[in-house]
Every structure is written in structure tokens, then in C-alpha cells.
Scaffold this motif. Structure first.
Motif, PDB file in Angstrom:
ATOM      1  N   THR A 219     -21.106 -76.493 -68.888  1.00 53.33           N
ATOM      2  CA  THR A 219     -20.475 -75.245 -68.420  1.00 53.33           C
ATOM      3  C   THR A 219     -21.319 -74.033 -68.797  1.00 53.33           C
ATOM      4  OG1 THR A 219     -18.301 -76.264 -68.670  1.00 53.33           O
ATOM      5  CG2 THR A 219     -18.343 -73.867 -68.471  1.00 53.33           C
ATOM      6  N   GLN A 220     -21.855 -74.035 -70.021  1.00 50.76           N
ATOM      7  CA  GLN A 220     -22.697 -72.907 -70.454  1.00 50.76           C
ATOM      8  C   GLN A 220     -23.940 -72.776 -69.570  1.00 50.76           C
ATOM      9  OE1 GLN A 220     -23.072 -74.095 -74.558  1.00 50.76           O
ATOM     10  NE2 GLN A 220     -21.375 -72.830 -75.236  1.00 50.76           N
ATOM     11  N   GLU A 221     -24.537 -73.928 -69.199  1.00 44.43           N
ATOM     12  CA  GLU A 221     -25.703 -73.904 -68.301  1.00 44.43           C
ATOM     13  C   GLU A 221     -25.300 -73.376 -66.914  1.00 44.43           C
ATOM     14  OE1 GLU A 221     -28.983 -74.597 -69.050  1.00 44.43           O
ATOM     15  OE2 GLU A 221     -28.172 -74.646 -71.083  1.00 44.43           O
ATOM     16  N   ALA A 222     -24.136 -73.835 -66.433  1.00 40.94           N
ATOM     17  CA  ALA A 222     -23.649 -73.423 -65.111  1.00 40.94           C
ATOM     18  C   ALA A 222     -23.362 -71.910 -65.085  1.00 40.94           C
ATOM     19  CB  ALA A 222     -22.402 -74.214 -64.732  1.00 40.94           C
TER      20      ALA A 222
ATOM     21  N   ILE B 262     -16.284 -71.499 -61.334  1.00 41.40           N
ATOM     22  CA  ILE B 262     -16.410 -72.704 -62.171  1.00 41.40           C
ATOM     23  C   ILE B 262     -15.157 -72.894 -63.024  1.00 41.40           C
ATOM     24  CG2 ILE B 262     -17.792 -73.787 -64.013  1.00 41.40           C
ATOM     25  CD1 ILE B 262     -20.059 -71.736 -63.108  1.00 41.40           C
ATOM     26  N   LEU B 263     -14.679 -74.144 -63.101  1.00 44.04           N
ATOM     27  CA  LEU B 263     -13.585 -74.463 -64.019  1.00 44.04           C
ATOM     28  C   LEU B 263     -14.052 -75.554 -64.978  1.00 44.04           C
ATOM     29  CD1 LEU B 263     -10.503 -74.309 -64.874  1.00 44.04           C
ATOM     30  CD2 LEU B 263     -10.238 -76.360 -63.472  1.00 44.04           C
ATOM     31  N   ALA B 264     -13.936 -75.272 -66.278  1.00 42.17           N
ATOM     32  CA  ALA B 264     -14.177 -76.305 -67.293  1.00 42.17           C
ATOM     33  C   ALA B 264     -12.817 -76.877 -67.671  1.00 42.17           C
ATOM     34  CB  ALA B 264     -14.865 -75.694 -68.505  1.00 42.17           C
ATOM     35  N   ALA B 265     -12.605 -78.158 -67.403  1.00 42.03           N
ATOM     36  CA  ALA B 265     -11.302 -78.788 -67.672  1.00 42.03           C
ATOM     37  C   ALA B 265     -11.490 -79.894 -68.700  1.00 42.03           C
ATOM     38  CB  ALA B 265     -10.718 -79.358 -66.377  1.00 42.03           C
TER      39      ALA B 265
ATOM     40  N   VAL C 172     -16.015 -78.053 -60.613  1.00 39.08           N
ATOM     41  CA  VAL C 172     -15.199 -78.471 -61.766  1.00 39.08           C
ATOM     42  C   VAL C 172     -16.073 -79.309 -62.695  1.00 39.08           C
ATOM     43  CG1 VAL C 172     -13.219 -79.846 -62.542  1.00 39.08           C
ATOM     44  CG2 VAL C 172     -13.022 -78.451 -60.472  1.00 39.08           C
ATOM     45  N   ILE C 173     -16.055 -78.949 -63.986  1.00 39.27           N
ATOM     46  CA  ILE C 173     -16.766 -79.721 -65.016  1.00 39.27           C
ATOM     47  C   ILE C 173     -15.681 -80.242 -65.954  1.00 39.27           C
ATOM     48  CG2 ILE C 173     -18.452 -79.596 -66.905  1.00 39.27           C
ATOM     49  CD1 ILE C 173     -19.536 -77.019 -65.250  1.00 39.27           C
ATOM     50  N   ALA C 174     -15.517 -81.563 -66.045  1.00 39.79           N
ATOM     51  CA  ALA C 174     -14.312 -82.089 -66.697  1.00 39.79           C
ATOM     52  C   ALA C 174     -14.559 -83.361 -67.499  1.00 39.79           C
ATOM     53  CB  ALA C 174     -13.254 -82.368 -65.627  1.00 39.79           C
ATOM     54  N   THR C 175     -13.633 -83.596 -68.426  1.00 39.48           N
ATOM     55  CA  THR C 175     -13.536 -84.897 -69.097  1.00 39.48           C
ATOM     56  C   THR C 175     -12.430 -85.685 -68.376  1.00 39.48           C
ATOM     57  OG1 THR C 175     -12.050 -83.869 -70.712  1.00 39.48           O
ATOM     58  CG2 THR C 175     -14.352 -84.137 -71.365  1.00 39.48           C
TER      59      THR C 175
END
Length: 375
Positions: A86-89, A100-103, A123-126
């Protein structure tokens, strides 16, 4: 080949330059064009080779700001890795205003749900948190263009296979699928080939990535004397910032308590620590306020921290791949790295396996008085 030749726009190239990135790494050179052209790829590449940008850059190029839908999903096994991607994005967002959504777990669900109403592109997620959103019908993946399975080997190791498959079922059949993994074993291959269409395989040579710029040594000791041996080495080396790897959370807890008592500037990092505290620890380590990070493999997986000059393997890793992963966090970007492995007699067989796999007999480090400054 430079970033422009790979089809990356001038605005994004400027952002990369501002962050000290002028030339693409091998994995970026080989992957970006394929991904940008819509091909499915399976990439085998170690941590620290620049694979995050290998998928983020073409994703940013391919996202259309006119389409109000989730167009790309990056699925990753740990919260730390999700945060790092997410930080890179967010840096690239300065050039192209992608929503951008970090989930991931540990973040407030309410604020994530609220953000989802604003029209998210990426979306960047676990897996756990994403499934939670899918069950709430808060995320619609039916128009997804690109799906990235990052750290696929670790995803399987951590038991996320069912979650990954449940998530993939929610995506468009027309999607592009990218599978990135540090090691491509038969399990990863089976998973990757099930969900990709005529994928191209990209492999970055392990030795070239991890071992050339790293001085490796072994300290032979006993489990009882290991702590003292570690302290002798730390006092001799006095590194600017180092990671000390332990086999289990309990071992990390015990070592942190012992080193803290002896006056070392250290913190532990493992999956039982609250997310907010983990983020604070990582921030202070990256800023150089923390000298020693005591970590387990799972907590540290994928962490790409510049400035780590020394890696100490307090416990021998479970496999050669794990050893290469751990030591690959030093010796980055042309800098020389140093790694020291502490073994007791029961570890000798595993050490021989590692040496055989890396085709290198690791020199022993003598902690005797005459060698008191030896590195």
C-alpha cells in the motif's frame, strides 16, 4: 532497458526517480511488458528483487480512472506485506489518482466500509478481511481486470488455500491472473496453473539475487551458550540496523526480554503483537530509531527494509529457501551485507543441507579472545 521502454508513463517514471529508482530490476524488465499486455504470468523471485513494482507499475498503467469499479486486487498473506505494498502504491498515486483500499485485519472495518462507497479501483488485502467484505457484499469483484496472488508459497504454508479459492470464485472469469512466489514448488504450481490461462513463467536466479553481495559466517555453540555468543557478536559488530531471526514466537519473546535486560535497543515482531504496535515498531526500525528487530519468519515475510546491513540467524531456518529468504534482506542495491548463523550440535545436519544447496561451505567465525574484532 529503461522504464519508458517498458511502457511506463513519464509521470510515473518521475515518481520512481524521486524515490531513487532509475533502472528496472531483472524481474521488472521481464514481467512488466507481459503484465501490461494482459498476459497471465507465474513469477518466481526472492524478496528484495523489486517484484512489488513488477506488478504495481503495469497495474497502474492499465487502470482506467473513468471506470468506477474494482479493477485490480492484490492478495497477500500478512498485514505487514499488505501495508508495505500500500505504501508503494500511495507513492505512485501521486502520478495517477487511483483510489486504493488497504483491507487487512487490525484496521477499523467501519472506515474500510465507508471508503468502499467512494469507488475503489485497487484493493490490497489479506484473505480473512477480504472474505469478510465479500460476505457483507461490500466489495464487488465481478469487473476485476487483474488479480495478483503475492507470496503464493507463504499463502499455502499459512493455510490460506481455501480462502484464496473462495475469493477467486468471486472474480470475473475474464480476469488476468498473476502469481508471484519466492519458491515455485509443486503445490504452488498446481494452484497457479488451476487459475491462470496459458501463463508465461518468469524465474529470477536465486544465487544472483541473494548471495553474491553477502558475507556469510557460522558460529558453533550450544543452545545454553547461544545467547552469550550472540551478545559477543553484536558487541563486536555493532551494526546500524539488524534483524535477528528466531524459530518461534516464544523464542522471540525470550530473546527480546534477555537482550532488553542487557541494555540492547531491540523490539520483537511476530503475529501475536497488535497491528498498531507492529506498525509502530516497523516505523521506528525503518527510521533507524531501533537497532535490532527480533522476528519470526512469518512476521517478517516480504518486509523490504533498506539499510539492514546485518542478519543474525539465532535459530537455524527450517529450509534452504527460508535461509535464502532471511539473508536476502541484506546486501541490497549494491551494498555489501553480512549474515551470521548460530548453530548447536543438533543443527549440523541441516547446516550441511543448506551448504550443499547453496554450493558453498560457510566459514566458521571464531569468538576467541585473539579474534576479538573479527567480522
Amino acid at each position: 532497458m529503461n522504464f519508458n521502454q517498458l511502457g511506463i508513463s513519464e509521470d510515473i517514471v518521475k515518481i520512481l526517480k524521486n524515490n531513487g529508482i532509475t533502472e528496472p530490476t531483472l524481474v521488472q524488465s521481464e514481467s512488466i511488458g507481459l503484465i501490461k499486455n494482459g498476459r497471465d504470468v507465474i513469477v518466481e523471485s526472492q524478496t528484495g528483487t523489486g517484484k512489488t513494482l513488477a506488478f504495481l507499475l503495469p497495474i497502474f498503467e492499465n487502470i482506467s480512472l473513468k471506470i468506477d469499479a474494482v479493477q485490480a486486487l492484490i492478495l497477500t498473506p500478512t498485514r505487514e506485506l499488505a501495508l508495505q505494498i500500500t505504501q508503494e502504491a500511495l507513492k505512485l498515486k501521486q502520478a495517477k489518482d487511483v483510489n486504493i483500499l488497504a483491507a487487512y485485519g487490525g484496521k477499523d472495518v467501519g472506515s474500510q466500509l465507508k471508503k468502499l462507497k467512494t469507488g475503489i479501483h485497487l484493493v490490497i488485502a489479506t484473505p480473512g478481511r477480504l472474505l469478510d467484505h465479500l460476505e457483507r457484499k461490500a466489495i464487488d469483484l465481478s469487473k476485476l481486470k487483474t488479480f495478483v496472488l503475492d507470496e503464493a508459497d507463504q499463502m499455502l504454508l499459512m493455510g490460506f488455500k481455501n480462502e484464496v479459492e473462495a475469493i477467486i470464485r468471486e472474480t470475473s472469469k475474464k480476469r488476468q491472473t498473476l502469481c508471484f512466489s519466492a519458491t515455485i514448488n509443486s503445490d504452488v504450481k498446481r494452484l497457479a496453473y488451476r487459475y491462470t490461462k496459458e501463463p508465461l513463467e518468469v524465474t529470477v536466479n536465486k544465487e544472483e539475487v541473494t548471495l553474491d553481495a553477502i558475507k556469510q559466517q557460522v558460529v558453533e555453540t550450544t543452545d545454553r551458550k547461544k545467547q552469550d555468543a550472540l551478545c559477543i557478536v553484536l558487541n563486536q559488530d555493532n551494526p546500524y540496523m539488524a534483524i535477528i531471526f528466531c524459530r518461534t514466537k516464544r523464542r522471540a519473546d525470550e530473546l527480546e526480554a534477555a537482550l532488553y535486560k542487557r541494555g540492547y535497543n531491540c523490539e520483537k515482531l511476530h503475529s501475536d503483537i497488535l497491528q498498531s504496535k507492529r506498525e509502530r515498531i516497523m516505523k521506528s526500525f525503518r527510521n533507524g530509531d531501533l537497532q535490532y528487530l527480533i522476528a519470526t519468519d512469518v512476521a517478517s515475510r516480504g518486509l523490504d527494509i533498506s539499510g539492514v546491513s546485518h542478519i543474525y540467524n539465532y535459530d537455524i531456518p527450517e529450509s534452504t529457501e527460508s535461509y535464502i529468504h532471511r539473508i536476502g534482506r541484506t546486501g541490497r542495491a549494491g551494498e555489501e551485507g553480512y549474515t551470521c548463523l548460530f548453530i548447536d550440535p543438533k543443527d549440523r545436519l541441516r547446516l550441511e543441507e543448506i551448504e550443499k544447496a547453496i554450493k558453498f561451505k560457510i566459514p566458521r567465525r571464531d569468538l576467541g579472545e585473539e579474534n576479538n574484532g573479527y567480522k
